[in-house]
Motif scaffolding. Sequence first.
Motif, PDB file in Angstrom:
ATOM      1  N   THR A  30      31.459 -16.502  26.916  1.00 22.10           N
ATOM      2  CA  THR A  30      30.022 -15.772  27.024  1.00 22.10           C
ATOM      3  C   THR A  30      30.085 -14.314  26.456  1.00 22.10           C
ATOM      4  N   THR A  31      31.016 -13.611  25.985  1.00 21.28           N
ATOM      5  CA  THR A  31      30.933 -12.475  25.475  1.00 21.28           C
ATOM      6  C   THR A  31      31.127 -12.715  23.946  1.00 21.28           C
ATOM      7  N   GLN A  32      31.229 -13.991  23.520  1.00 19.02           N
ATOM      8  CA  GLN A  32      31.422 -14.134  22.010  1.00 19.02           C
ATOM      9  C   GLN A  32      30.143 -14.771  21.483  1.00 19.02           C
ATOM     10  N   VAL A  33      29.153 -15.092  22.295  1.00 22.64           N
ATOM     11  CA  VAL A  33      27.900 -15.495  22.062  1.00 22.64           C
ATOM     12  C   VAL A  33      26.985 -14.894  21.079  1.00 22.64           C
ATOM     13  N   PRO A  34      27.034 -13.516  21.193  1.00 22.78           N
ATOM     14  CA  PRO A  34      26.219 -12.901  20.159  1.00 22.78           C
ATOM     15  C   PRO A  34      26.930 -12.556  18.971  1.00 22.78           C
ATOM     16  N   PHE A  35      28.147 -12.591  18.791  1.00 18.66           N
ATOM     17  CA  PHE A  35      28.650 -12.707  17.413  1.00 18.66           C
ATOM     18  C   PHE A  35      28.366 -14.080  16.742  1.00 18.66           C
ATOM     19  N   PRO A  39      20.978 -12.943  37.154  1.00 20.77           N
ATOM     20  CA  PRO A  39      20.519 -12.043  35.851  1.00 20.77           C
ATOM     21  C   PRO A  39      21.884 -11.872  35.108  1.00 20.77           C
ATOM     22  N   GLY A  40      22.937 -11.519  35.492  1.00 21.43           N
ATOM     23  CA  GLY A  40      24.156 -11.212  34.802  1.00 21.43           C
ATOM     24  C   GLY A  40      24.455 -12.405  33.769  1.00 21.43           C
ATOM     25  N   ILE A  41      24.389 -13.490  34.487  1.00 19.47           N
ATOM     26  CA  ILE A  41      24.700 -14.647  33.712  1.00 19.47           C
ATOM     27  C   ILE A  41      23.869 -15.179  32.664  1.00 19.47           C
ATOM     28  N   TRP A  42      22.550 -15.032  32.905  1.00 26.22           N
ATOM     29  CA  TRP A  42      21.484 -15.410  31.874  1.00 26.22           C
ATOM     30  C   TRP A  42      21.642 -14.465  30.614  1.00 26.22           C
ATOM     31  N   GLY A  43      21.884 -13.280  31.031  1.00 21.84           N
ATOM     32  CA  GLY A  43      22.006 -12.154  29.980  1.00 21.84           C
ATOM     33  C   GLY A  43      23.058 -12.441  28.892  1.00 21.84           C
ATOM     34  N   TRP A  51      20.606 -18.519  22.803  1.00 18.33           N
ATOM     35  CA  TRP A  51      21.629 -18.884  21.977  1.00 18.33           C
ATOM     36  C   TRP A  51      22.691 -19.684  22.730  1.00 18.33           C
ATOM     37  N   GLY A  52      22.853 -19.475  23.736  1.00 16.15           N
ATOM     38  CA  GLY A  52      23.974 -20.101  24.529  1.00 16.15           C
ATOM     39  C   GLY A  52      23.538 -20.449  25.854  1.00 16.15           C
ATOM     40  N   ILE A  53      23.598 -21.612  26.307  1.00 22.10           N
ATOM     41  CA  ILE A  53      23.243 -22.205  27.918  1.00 22.10           C
ATOM     42  C   ILE A  53      24.426 -22.129  28.547  1.00 22.10           C
ATOM     43  N   PRO A  54      24.370 -21.130  29.763  1.00 18.19           N
ATOM     44  CA  PRO A  54      25.493 -20.899  30.663  1.00 18.19           C
ATOM     45  C   PRO A  54      25.886 -22.283  31.169  1.00 18.19           C
ATOM     46  N   TRP A  55      27.339 -22.446  31.080  1.00 23.74           N
ATOM     47  CA  TRP A  55      27.804 -23.736  31.417  1.00 23.74           C
ATOM     48  C   TRP A  55      28.617 -23.594  32.668  1.00 23.74           C
ATOM     49  N   SER A  57      31.870 -19.706  30.316  1.00 20.92           N
ATOM     50  CA  SER A  57      31.465 -20.232  28.958  1.00 20.92           C
ATOM     51  C   SER A  57      30.026 -20.726  28.927  1.00 20.92           C
ATOM     52  N   ASN A  58      29.570 -20.580  27.698  1.00 20.28           N
ATOM     53  CA  ASN A  58      28.130 -21.234  27.477  1.00 20.28           C
ATOM     54  C   ASN A  58      28.244 -22.536  26.400  1.00 20.28           C
ATOM     55  N   LEU A  59      27.035 -22.969  26.229  1.00 26.35           N
ATOM     56  CA  LEU A  59      26.963 -24.213  25.423  1.00 26.35           C
ATOM     57  C   LEU A  59      26.052 -23.869  24.143  1.00 26.35           C
ATOM     58  N   MET A  60      26.848 -23.793  23.037  1.00 20.53           N
ATOM     59  CA  MET A  60      25.852 -23.450  21.741  1.00 20.53           C
ATOM     60  C   MET A  60      25.466 -24.720  21.000  1.00 20.53           C
ATOM     61  N   MET A  61      24.420 -24.912  20.387  1.00 17.91           N
ATOM     62  CA  MET A  61      24.144 -25.922  19.571  1.00 17.91           C
ATOM     63  C   MET A  61      24.071 -25.626  18.094  1.00 17.91           C
ATOM     64  N   PHE A  62      24.714 -26.114  17.254  1.00 26.19           N
ATOM     65  CA  PHE A  62      25.016 -25.730  15.699  1.00 26.19           C
ATOM     66  C   PHE A  62      23.648 -26.399  14.907  1.00 26.19           C
ATOM     67  N   LYS A  63      23.163 -25.374  14.386  1.00 29.38           N
ATOM     68  CA  LYS A  63      22.166 -25.751  13.138  1.00 29.38           C
ATOM     69  C   LYS A  63      22.381 -26.675  12.446  1.00 29.38           C
ATOM     70  N   SER A  64      23.482 -26.951  12.264  1.00 30.59           N
ATOM     71  CA  SER A  64      23.917 -27.970  11.116  1.00 30.59           C
ATOM     72  C   SER A  64      23.673 -29.502  11.807  1.00 30.59           C
ATOM     73  N   SER A  65      23.706 -29.602  13.099  1.00 32.07           N
ATOM     74  CA  SER A  65      23.729 -30.732  13.751  1.00 32.07           C
ATOM     75  C   SER A  65      22.594 -31.632  13.228  1.00 32.07           C
ATOM     76  N   ASP A  66      22.835 -32.893  13.083  1.00 28.11           N
ATOM     77  CA  ASP A  66      21.512 -34.107  12.597  1.00 28.11           C
ATOM     78  C   ASP A  66      21.183 -34.938  13.742  1.00 28.11           C
ATOM     79  N   VAL A  67      21.749 -34.477  14.761  1.00 22.51           N
ATOM     80  CA  VAL A  67      21.390 -35.375  16.074  1.00 22.51           C
ATOM     81  C   VAL A  67      20.810 -34.107  17.127  1.00 22.51           C
ATOM     82  N   LYS A  68      20.136 -33.305  16.896  1.00 22.72           N
ATOM     83  CA  LYS A  68      19.647 -32.265  17.852  1.00 22.72           C
ATOM     84  C   LYS A  68      19.221 -32.528  19.036  1.00 22.72           C
ATOM     85  N   ASP A  69      18.268 -33.602  19.095  1.00 19.87           N
ATOM     86  CA  ASP A  69      17.628 -33.888  20.462  1.00 19.87           C
ATOM     87  C   ASP A  69      18.683 -34.631  21.250  1.00 19.87           C
ATOM     88  N   ALA A  70      19.637 -35.198  20.914  1.00 22.99           N
ATOM     89  CA  ALA A  70      20.583 -35.914  21.474  1.00 22.99           C
ATOM     90  C   ALA A  70      21.367 -34.900  22.107  1.00 22.99           C
TER      91      ALA A  70
END
Lengths: 334, 470
Positions: free
Chosen positions: B119-124, B149-153, B164-168, B346-359
């Motif tokens: 979670t604390t890595q997401v901003p970087f 709220p603390g988690i959504w933050g 940028w990252g969905i809480p997991w 931990s959060n889930l982050m999606m890469f911009k370079s992904s070519d299967v973003k919808d999946a």
Amino acid sequence: MASIDTVTTSSGPAVPPDPPAQAGRARPRRGHGWRRDRFAYALIAPAVLFMVAIHLLPTLGGGVLAFKNLNTFTFSQLFGAPWAGLRNFEAILFDDANPLHNGFLNAAGNTAVYTVVTVAGVLIGGLLIALLLNREFPGQRIVRTLMLAPWVVPSFVVAVLWGFMWQSDVGIVNKVLVDYTGLLDDRPVWLLGPNSLWAIIIPSIWRGLPFCMLIFLAGLQAVPKELHEAAAIDGAGPIRRFFYITLPLLRPLIAVQLLIQVIYAAYQFTIPWIMLGTNPGEHADLLMTLIVRQSFSNNLFGFGAAASVIVMLAMSLWVVVWLAAFRRDLETQR
Amino acid sequence: MRRSVALALTAIAAVLVALALGACGGSDDDNSSTGSTGESASTGSATSEAKSFEGQKVTFWIMNNGPHPVEDTEKILEPFEQETGIDVDVQLVGWDVQFDRIRNAAVSGEGPDVTQAGTTQVPFFAALGGFEDLSSRVEDIGGESAYAPGIWGTSQVAGQDGVWGIPWFTEARTIYYRSDALEEAGVDPATAFTDLESMRATLEALKDVKEIGGKKIMPFGMPGKKAFDLVHNVMPFVWDEGGQELTDDNTKSAINSPEAVRGVKYIADLFPEGLADPSMLERDGTQVENQFKGGRLAVWIGGPWVLSSIDREDDTNWSDAARENTGVAPMPKGPTGEANTFVGGSNLMMFKSSDVKDAAWELIKYLSQDDVQTEYAELLGMFPARLQPQEALGQQNEDLAAFYEAIQTGRSYAPIPQWGQIENAYKTRFGNILDAAAGLGGEKYSEAVIQSQLDEAAKEADALLAQSAG
């Protein structure tokens, strides 16, 4: 590591008895050198390409990054990051207000102490043990083989093992010093505070000693027995024989060992990093742990590259000093 | 001779040029491929309603969560793969290397489609520019209101729009105690840790319980600078006193404020008073955890995974006495009346370079379903990140209720890209203070030492905050 290898090979010819004479014979006619040696060049070409690709290029890349403002925000641009001129160097060496300055000076001081003590320990200890093992005694071979054991243990394992051994409450070191022998009343804490530098120096000596001993042992066995016998007949005792015969004959070996060991110690990373963690603390932070931490954990790649360049220059200076001090020894081998 | 040198130099130059060209070519390819995937993704999302994902492959990086990370995740994803036809390739990236690998993937554009991140890595990571802003998609999973709220933050970057990252999954720190030790000391667990004063009184009383069942036991223990999470254990006490890690506008460090000094002093004072075991400072977090499990500590601060390991026969670090007598209490309240704790996970982050973003989004969506969250968190011994499954878990028993409560009031750090570095600087200084308090540092312990160390920490943090792209 790679730089150590190159240094080793370049100073290699000093070790065997008479390489300059051989080299002289190898190229008698200068005129058609290239054509004659074409085959040789072809053979070394892959190695040269390889060295350029994995050694020279990254080094040059690091040199460039040392002049860049590479941090959290510019990291994604890498070589495209804005130029910083000499600012990285200035901050490290002179800027009292910059926290990196203090960290660097502190690590440089620790590294100096670590290097001097470790190298002295390895060389003196290695020589003493080599002298002991050079005598004939029953079980000599077994003892020699056993002495080599620490050298076979990877640095990583050395650090993990000693990390457990140093623990103040359950570690074997304090058990021996306090519980079994009663040499000390209080249990010293090794892995924190001022003692932590010793906690990395001692395992480093322990691991470096066998290799050094092996080299000295080989050197000792090459010392002609007749010299000692003749000196003994003239009335020289063992101590004088050591200082006037053995030591002078070992000088070239000592010189080479000194060069390699100093560079190896100054670049020490594995043992403090594994034993004491990503931040070994102010008493045991070495230059390499500082550089790796600031670069890879803190994204201060510009700082890391500049600090690496400074260390590299310092090591080059050491090589120059070393050459000046030992050149004559190495040449008199002829 | 001279000619051969010239030849050698030419050869080197040729190699350099070839390699340099190769490198340029490589980066050109990257640019063009990210460009085209960007396009295909945008056209893709326009027609996503009726789209079938059959045969699409999503690469998913996870870290060592729980004892069997890959198997557990694959098990959770089985129904998802059957339902959607998406093939998820779960790859394990160890915690020791994940920071480097995710950073490099984000910069190079060559990586997985979805990754787990602390979670604390997401901003970087978000600041690197290699990750997808998910704000247009989060309504699918209930958006902000579905999380504490603390988690959504932790999905945000300060001063920047975007998700940028969905809480997991989530964890929070609470007090672990040995009920048998408390009983012997004559302290009631219900009031033992209500506020900072009662906590200290409890530890004082525990000092007289020198051993249990013939085994030496110390009132309290915590790891020092070798623990990656030292700051998580100290900051709650700073928050309790009303201190903060940074000023409100995140431009300056506040770690040397009088409140922060009081907070750090509270925890450091436990060492010279003989309430905290100094030898724990030599150990890292896991080693100290095992000391508590082994019965050498009466009180310790830890995360929810330890609670769930009590019933695991194969966790042989537990001594019988500790296994049978471990209790959990929320962190103590400070003078401000709040009980603060660190909430992470931990959060889930999606890469911009992904070519299967919808999946890739389908995967994140699936992992954000309440029942999937509950099932996965249970496998790990963590808490779900979403409010509803958290509530349900918190109602199961008293110990879990303590964690649920902690999470609701839990705090994380300022969501700024430099936080990781600032945390490292704080960790070093907190470590120095604890070493000094235990009599192991170079300096003699006093409040002045705390102040000067925290002044240094603030100076370092300010320098890091002043970093810029220029």
